[in-house]
Structures are given as structure tokens and as C-alpha cells.
Design a protein around this motif. Structure first.
Motif, PDB file in Angstrom:
ATOM      1  N   ASP A 156     -59.101  -8.679 -21.800  1.00 56.78           N
ATOM      2  CA  ASP A 156     -58.729  -9.098 -23.151  1.00 56.78           C
ATOM      3  C   ASP A 156     -58.566  -7.898 -24.076  1.00 56.78           C
ATOM      4  N   VAL A 157     -59.451  -6.920 -23.930  1.00 58.20           N
ATOM      5  CA  VAL A 157     -59.379  -5.715 -24.767  1.00 58.20           C
ATOM      6  C   VAL A 157     -58.109  -4.938 -24.446  1.00 58.20           C
ATOM      7  N   GLU A 158     -57.807  -4.762 -23.164  1.00 59.98           N
ATOM      8  CA  GLU A 158     -56.599  -4.032 -22.773  1.00 59.98           C
ATOM      9  C   GLU A 158     -55.343  -4.774 -23.215  1.00 59.98           C
ATOM     10  N   ALA A 159     -55.327  -6.101 -23.088  1.00 57.80           N
ATOM     11  CA  ALA A 159     -54.169  -6.888 -23.524  1.00 57.80           C
ATOM     12  C   ALA A 159     -53.968  -6.751 -25.030  1.00 57.80           C
ATOM     13  N   TRP A 160     -55.058  -6.837 -25.799  1.00 63.44           N
ATOM     14  CA  TRP A 160     -54.970  -6.701 -27.248  1.00 63.44           C
ATOM     15  C   TRP A 160     -54.446  -5.304 -27.605  1.00 63.44           C
ATOM     16  N   LYS A 161     -54.964  -4.299 -26.929  1.00 62.53           N
ATOM     17  CA  LYS A 161     -54.533  -2.918 -27.184  1.00 62.53           C
ATOM     18  C   LYS A 161     -53.038  -2.760 -26.916  1.00 62.53           C
TER      19      LYS A 161
END
Length: 58
Positions: free
Chosen positions: A42-47
Motif C-alpha cells: 500500500d505504501v509503495e502504491a501510494w508513493k
């Protein structure tokens, strides 16, 4: 991931992530009791969704 781990990964302060959670911004998170946790995907997708592209003109 913990708030501190995500903050370090994104180059932000933990306080910024706390503020963003309050404002409904930032990466998705979930809670286990009172502990806030983030999934790395989720963090990588948001980034990746929030990358700003800048075109240079000569």
C-alpha cells in the motif's frame, strides 16, 4: 510497517504521517488495537501514484 518505518522509507517525519491520517491523506493503514500499521504494498502504491513528473524545457 510501523509509522516510523514508513516515515523513514518515504523521507518524512512520523508526525507528518500522523497528521495525514487525521486529514484522511497518505497511504492506507490499518489498526491492530491502538497500533497503526501499514502494508508495504500500500505504501509503495501510494508513493508511485503520487510521483510528480517535471518536464524540463530548454
Amino acid at each position: 510497517m510501523t509509522t516510523r518505518e514508513v516515515a523513514a522509507f518515504l523521507g518524512l517525519s512520523a508526525g507528518t504521517l500522523c497528521t495525514w491520517r487525521y486529514q484522511g491523506k497518505g497511504p492506507s493503514y490499518y489498526k491492530v488495537g491502538n497500533a497503526v500499521r501499514y502494508k508495504i504494498a500500500d505504501v509503495e502504491a501510494w508513493k508511485n501514484e503520487n510521483v510528480k513528473r517535471v518536464e524540463l524545457t530548454n
